[in-house]
Each structure stands twice: as structure tokens, then as C-alpha cells.
Write a protein that holds these residues in place. Structure first.
Motif, PDB file in Angstrom:
ATOM      1  N   GLY A   1     -17.346  29.985 -16.477  1.00  0.00           N
ATOM      2  CA  GLY A   1     -17.832  28.252 -15.701  1.00  0.00           C
ATOM      3  C   GLY A   1     -15.767  27.973 -15.075  1.00  0.00           C
ATOM      4  O   GLY A   1     -15.119  28.709 -14.624  1.00  0.00           O
ATOM      5  N   ALA A   2     -15.742  26.898 -15.060  1.00  0.00           N
ATOM      6  CA  ALA A   2     -14.036  26.179 -14.384  1.00  0.00           C
ATOM      7  C   ALA A   2     -13.348  25.514 -15.396  1.00  0.00           C
ATOM      8  O   ALA A   2     -14.214  24.974 -16.294  1.00  0.00           O
ATOM      9  CB  ALA A   2     -14.435  25.737 -13.301  1.00  0.00           C
ATOM     10  N   THR A   3     -12.215  25.728 -15.559  1.00  0.00           N
ATOM     11  CA  THR A   3     -11.811  24.804 -16.521  1.00  0.00           C
ATOM     12  C   THR A   3      -9.860  24.121 -15.961  1.00  0.00           C
ATOM     13  O   THR A   3      -9.771  24.742 -14.738  1.00  0.00           O
ATOM     14  CB  THR A   3     -10.810  25.189 -17.237  1.00  0.00           C
ATOM     15  OG1 THR A   3     -12.184  26.357 -18.072  1.00  0.00           O
ATOM     16  CG2 THR A   3     -10.574  24.297 -18.693  1.00  0.00           C
ATOM     17  N   PHE A   4     -10.103  22.521 -15.912  1.00  0.00           N
ATOM     18  CA  PHE A   4      -8.971  21.946 -15.031  1.00  0.00           C
ATOM     19  C   PHE A   4      -8.841  21.704 -16.313  1.00  0.00           C
ATOM     20  O   PHE A   4      -9.074  20.748 -16.642  1.00  0.00           O
ATOM     21  CB  PHE A   4      -9.565  21.163 -14.095  1.00  0.00           C
ATOM     22  CG  PHE A   4     -10.217  21.679 -13.173  1.00  0.00           C
ATOM     23  CD1 PHE A   4      -9.754  22.387 -12.133  1.00  0.00           C
ATOM     24  CD2 PHE A   4     -12.259  21.969 -12.761  1.00  0.00           C
ATOM     25  CE1 PHE A   4     -10.504  22.667 -10.595  1.00  0.00           C
ATOM     26  CE2 PHE A   4     -12.310  22.568 -11.665  1.00  0.00           C
ATOM     27  CZ  PHE A   4     -12.152  23.030 -10.668  1.00  0.00           C
ATOM     28  N   SER A   5      -7.200  21.914 -16.330  1.00  0.00           N
ATOM     29  CA  SER A   5      -6.179  21.478 -17.615  1.00  0.00           C
ATOM     30  C   SER A   5      -4.757  20.604 -17.625  1.00  0.00           C
ATOM     31  O   SER A   5      -3.934  21.252 -16.195  1.00  0.00           O
ATOM     32  CB  SER A   5      -6.258  22.734 -18.524  1.00  0.00           C
ATOM     33  OG  SER A   5      -7.828  23.074 -18.348  1.00  0.00           O
ATOM     34  N   ALA A   6      -4.722  19.618 -17.941  1.00  0.00           N
ATOM     35  CA  ALA A   6      -3.373  19.242 -17.922  1.00  0.00           C
ATOM     36  C   ALA A   6      -2.651  17.970 -18.804  1.00  0.00           C
ATOM     37  O   ALA A   6      -3.875  18.288 -20.400  1.00  0.00           O
ATOM     38  CB  ALA A   6      -3.286  18.413 -16.592  1.00  0.00           C
ATOM     39  N   MET A   7      -1.796  18.376 -19.666  1.00  0.00           N
ATOM     40  CA  MET A   7      -0.922  18.503 -20.487  1.00  0.00           C
ATOM     41  C   MET A   7       0.171  17.414 -19.427  1.00  0.00           C
ATOM     42  O   MET A   7       1.307  17.918 -19.553  1.00  0.00           O
ATOM     43  CB  MET A   7      -0.588  19.319 -21.566  1.00  0.00           C
ATOM     44  CG  MET A   7       0.366  20.285 -21.614  1.00  0.00           C
ATOM     45  SD  MET A   7       1.121  21.633 -23.084  1.00  0.00           S
ATOM     46  CE  MET A   7      -1.602  21.668 -23.418  1.00  0.00           C
ATOM     47  N   VAL A   8       0.932  16.900 -20.651  1.00  0.00           N
ATOM     48  CA  VAL A   8       2.161  15.088 -20.558  1.00  0.00           C
ATOM     49  C   VAL A   8       2.589  15.686 -22.079  1.00  0.00           C
ATOM     50  O   VAL A   8       2.144  15.943 -22.908  1.00  0.00           O
ATOM     51  CB  VAL A   8       1.567  14.051 -20.473  1.00  0.00           C
ATOM     52  CG1 VAL A   8       2.845  13.239 -20.190  1.00  0.00           C
ATOM     53  CG2 VAL A   8       0.594  14.086 -19.661  1.00  0.00           C
ATOM     54  N   LEU A   9       4.231  16.099 -20.986  1.00  0.00           N
ATOM     55  CA  LEU A   9       5.594  16.308 -22.662  1.00  0.00           C
ATOM     56  C   LEU A   9       6.414  15.817 -21.760  1.00  0.00           C
ATOM     57  O   LEU A   9       6.595  15.034 -21.240  1.00  0.00           O
ATOM     58  CB  LEU A   9       5.125  18.050 -22.088  1.00  0.00           C
ATOM     59  CG  LEU A   9       4.617  18.881 -22.699  1.00  0.00           C
ATOM     60  CD1 LEU A   9       3.734  20.072 -21.446  1.00  0.00           C
ATOM     61  CD2 LEU A   9       5.256  20.136 -23.836  1.00  0.00           C
ATOM     62  N   THR A  10       7.061  15.242 -23.523  1.00  0.00           N
ATOM     63  CA  THR A  10       8.495  14.518 -23.652  1.00  0.00           C
ATOM     64  C   THR A  10       9.932  16.039 -23.242  1.00  0.00           C
ATOM     65  O   THR A  10       9.829  15.813 -24.109  1.00  0.00           O
ATOM     66  CB  THR A  10       8.409  13.556 -23.888  1.00  0.00           C
ATOM     67  OG1 THR A  10       7.834  12.989 -23.792  1.00  0.00           O
ATOM     68  CG2 THR A  10      10.168  13.068 -23.702  1.00  0.00           C
TER      69      THR A  10
ATOM     70  N   LEU B   1      -8.611  18.684  -9.946  1.00  0.00           N
ATOM     71  CA  LEU B   1      -7.465  19.938 -10.820  1.00  0.00           C
ATOM     72  C   LEU B   1      -6.683  18.480 -11.082  1.00  0.00           C
ATOM     73  O   LEU B   1      -5.761  17.398 -11.692  1.00  0.00           O
ATOM     74  CB  LEU B   1      -6.167  20.483 -10.000  1.00  0.00           C
ATOM     75  CG  LEU B   1      -5.153  21.192 -10.388  1.00  0.00           C
ATOM     76  CD1 LEU B   1      -5.366  21.481 -11.989  1.00  0.00           C
ATOM     77  CD2 LEU B   1      -4.791  22.383  -9.821  1.00  0.00           C
ATOM     78  N   GLY B   2      -6.234  17.242  -9.244  1.00  0.00           N
ATOM     79  CA  GLY B   2      -5.963  15.971  -9.949  1.00  0.00           C
ATOM     80  C   GLY B   2      -5.924  15.310 -10.587  1.00  0.00           C
ATOM     81  O   GLY B   2      -5.521  14.157 -11.049  1.00  0.00           O
ATOM     82  N   ALA B   3      -7.421  14.699 -10.557  1.00  0.00           N
ATOM     83  CA  ALA B   3      -8.035  14.181 -12.169  1.00  0.00           C
ATOM     84  C   ALA B   3      -7.948  14.395 -13.413  1.00  0.00           C
ATOM     85  O   ALA B   3      -7.472  13.866 -14.065  1.00  0.00           O
ATOM     86  CB  ALA B   3      -9.412  14.079 -11.730  1.00  0.00           C
ATOM     87  N   ALA B   4      -7.750  15.598 -13.588  1.00  0.00           N
ATOM     88  CA  ALA B   4      -7.091  16.279 -14.790  1.00  0.00           C
ATOM     89  C   ALA B   4      -5.374  15.734 -15.285  1.00  0.00           C
ATOM     90  O   ALA B   4      -5.049  15.240 -15.920  1.00  0.00           O
ATOM     91  CB  ALA B   4      -7.031  17.731 -14.871  1.00  0.00           C
ATOM     92  N   VAL B   5      -5.085  15.740 -14.252  1.00  0.00           N
ATOM     93  CA  VAL B   5      -3.137  15.243 -14.357  1.00  0.00           C
ATOM     94  C   VAL B   5      -3.523  13.878 -14.189  1.00  0.00           C
ATOM     95  O   VAL B   5      -2.518  13.359 -15.360  1.00  0.00           O
ATOM     96  CB  VAL B   5      -2.477  15.779 -13.110  1.00  0.00           C
ATOM     97  CG1 VAL B   5      -0.896  15.158 -12.266  1.00  0.00           C
ATOM     98  CG2 VAL B   5      -2.625  16.974 -12.286  1.00  0.00           C
ATOM     99  N   THR B   6      -4.866  13.008 -13.160  1.00  0.00           N
ATOM    100  CA  THR B   6      -4.289  11.633 -13.700  1.00  0.00           C
ATOM    101  C   THR B   6      -4.636  10.877 -15.169  1.00  0.00           C
ATOM    102  O   THR B   6      -3.480  10.290 -15.774  1.00  0.00           O
ATOM    103  CB  THR B   6      -4.926  11.227 -12.833  1.00  0.00           C
ATOM    104  OG1 THR B   6      -6.259  11.538 -12.764  1.00  0.00           O
ATOM    105  CG2 THR B   6      -4.518  11.324 -11.539  1.00  0.00           C
ATOM    106  N   SER B   7      -5.874  11.940 -15.713  1.00  0.00           N
ATOM    107  CA  SER B   7      -6.026  11.589 -16.744  1.00  0.00           C
ATOM    108  C   SER B   7      -5.216  11.745 -18.263  1.00  0.00           C
ATOM    109  O   SER B   7      -5.303  11.429 -18.546  1.00  0.00           O
ATOM    110  CB  SER B   7      -7.852  12.767 -17.197  1.00  0.00           C
ATOM    111  OG  SER B   7      -8.622  12.013 -16.434  1.00  0.00           O
TER     112      SER B   7
END
Length: 308
Positions: free
Chosen positions: A298-307, A208-214
Motif C-alpha cells: 500500500g502507500a502512505t502520505f503523511s505530514a505533521m505540524v510542530l512548533t 502528499l500535498g494534500a497531506a501537508v495542507t490537511s
């Protein structure tokens, strides 16, 4: 550029304390203390007198859609954690569309990423709108009923809560613009919970941390540029460990509702967004992250960046 145009929410007033699950799930007094003191899980929202259709409808009503906005909605996406949320032949999604005059819209469910399906729905809505009329809108619905044991409690992890959120998405807009989206799919976790739970927990925080940083890197930013993380409300300890791994301040993760609402399926991000705006935790121009993990087929680790 995909933008979140408006968000409507509903959280019922009733709460179920973790102690009420003790007999059903054979929780010992020590396990209950661990949930309250360690995971910071105390209760979960519950709407015993509301159907799923009514629950979703209250979130849509909170949007206060105008006649003009309703006419512009081209797609309605129901992001959900579980493959089945109501017994056949009931279809809460289509019932909500009829109630709010949305029969003209293409309506379908998105559930491929379990509890991270809300993020998938935002991305998919933006992709659909990119090829539609520039004035078109999409409506995302989230929220489910905790109607089975599996939908009420995750052993040693979390409690599910009932609530709902509705998010209006546009192809472009002045604020809450989507900058990046990352979804890490792990097919190796497609198996019985007892068989994969140990390994899933072992890699959870790093993944999950890797998804955030990516997602932050893909947006052309660094973690110090991120004003706030809107998490899924699984438990506090999980986010303590994720933040430690990526070097992000825990006090900039909005964890206020973990102990009160519980994990409200795919609605967490939108419920937390409402709170962040109400408390002025997001200012115009702030960059923020929405992050979630999903387990199931399966598993999913997700992140998105918004303004904002």
C-alpha cells in the motif's frame, strides 16, 4: 501534548556516487545525467564497516542520555521502512537496548507506513506516553542498511543512504510540540511495484500535498504560517511539484541533503531537523511541517505540524 525532547543523529563520512550503481541496475549515461541534473541526486551516505546495531547505537550515543533520562524511558520504537532489516536471529533493536541499559523498556518495531513510519512512531509514542507516568519518555530509532538492491535504489526516483537518528519523545514539553498529524493510507497500491508504480507516480504529488495542507489546517494554521518543511529526501523534482501544487515556496523546504545523504529511510526528518536547528532555520515559536511518503503493501502520505 507530544513533544520532541531531543534528537541525536549519525551520518557516515563515506559516499557512494550514483555512477557506481550503473552496471548493477543497467543505468544508461542519459539516466545518470537525469538523476544528477534533474532529480539532483549525486551520492548517498554509506557505512560499509558498521553493522546496523552500531549505526543505530551511534545515533543514540549522540543523544548523550543521562542516567536519569535512561531510567525514565518506558518505550523504545524502531521505525523502519522494510519488514526485515537483519537476518534471523539477530535483533538490532534489542541489542541497542542492552548496550544502553534500556532492557526495562518495552521495545518494538513500527513499519506499517514504510518510509513514513517515523511520523507514525512519533504519534504512537505520544499516545503511549499519554497514559503513562507524566515523567515517562519514549525513544524512537530510525535508520537501516542498504543491504539489497531494493534497499539501495528506487528506479527513476531515488537512492537510499545509510545513517541513523534517535528521537527522545515526552508527553509534554516547552518546544517542538506536536500540533497535528495526518496519515492518508492508500490500500489500492498493495501490489507488485511494476503494476502500481505508474499510478503511484501520477497521484504522488497531489496526495502528499494534500497531506501537508490537511495537517496545517488541522493545526488551525495556514501555509503562510509554516516557516519550514522538513521533507523526506527522495528527490528535488518531487518537492518542486508538491510545492507548485500547494503554493508553498520551494526555498522553505530543506532539500540540502538530497544530493549528499540520499534518502535515509525513516531518518530523513530527524536528520533535516538537526540541520535546521544548527543553521538557525527554525526560531523559537516557528511552526514547521514534517512530511513523508511510504510505499510498500500500500502507500502512505503523511505530514505533521510542530512548533519549535
Amino acid at each position: 501534548m507530544t513533544a520532541l525532547a531531543a534528537i541525536g543523529t549519525y551520518v557516515p563520512p563515506d559516499r557512494v556516487p550514483i555512477e557506481s550503481l550503473a552496471d548493477e541496475f543497467e543505468l544508461t549515461p542519459m539516466q545518470l545525467r537525469v538523476f544528477r541534473r534533474y532529480h539532483k541526486l549525486g551520492s548517498a551516505a554509506q557505512a560499509p564497516d558498521l553493522s546496523l546495531t552500531e549505526l543505530l547505537g551511534l545515533a543514540v550515543a549522540d543523544l548523550r542520555l543521562t542516567t536519569e533520562q535512561t531510567a525514565r524511558i518506558r518505550y523504545v520504537l524502531y521505525a523502519r521502512t522494510f519488514p526485515g532489516v537483519a537476518p534471523y536471529p539477530f535483533n538490532p533493536l534489542h541489542e541497542v537496548c542492552r548496550t544502553f541499559g534500556l532492557q526495562h523498556a518495552t521495545a518494538f518495531a513500527v513499519g506499517h507506513h514504510a518510509c513514513a513510519s517515523g511520523l507514525l512512531a512519533v504519534d504512537l509514542a505520544g499516545r503511549l506516553l499519554a497514559s503513562a507516568d507524566p515523567s515517562a519518555l519514549a525513544l524512537i530509532l530510525t535508520g537501516e542498511k542498504a543491504f539489497t538492491g531494493e534497499a539501495r535504489f528506487v528506479p527513476e526516483t531515488s537512492m537510499f543512504g545509510e545513517g541513523a537518528a534517535a528521537c527522545l519523545v515526552s508527553a509534554a514539553g516547552p518546544s517542538d510540540r506536536l500540533l497535528s498529524y495526518v496519515a492518508d493510507l492508500r490500500g489500492e497500491f498493495d501490489g507488485e511495484l511494476e503494476e502500481v508504480a505508474g499510478e503511484f507516480q501520477r497521484i504522488y504529488h497531489d496526495a502528499l500535498g494534500a497531506a501537508v495542507t490537511s495537517a496545517v489546517e488541522r493545526a488551525g494554521l495556514t501555509l503562510p504560517d509554516i516557516a519550514l518543511i522538513l521533507p523526506h529526501n527522495v528527490n528535488v523534482v518531487a518537492w518542486q511539484r508538491v510545492c507548485k501544487r500547494i503554493g508553498y515556496p520551494l526555498d522553505q523546504v530543506l532539500l540540502d541533503h538530497v544530493a549528499d545523504y540520499g534518502h535515509v529511510f525513516c531518518a530523513d526528518a530527524f536528520l533535516n531537523h538537526r540541520t535546521a536547528v544548527q543553521r538557525s532555520l527554525l526560531r523559537p515559536g516557528d511552526h514547521y511541517v514534517i512530511a513523508a511518503a511510504g510505499a510498500g503493501r500500500g502507500a502512505t502520505f503523511s505530514a505533521m505540524v510542530l512548533t519549535h
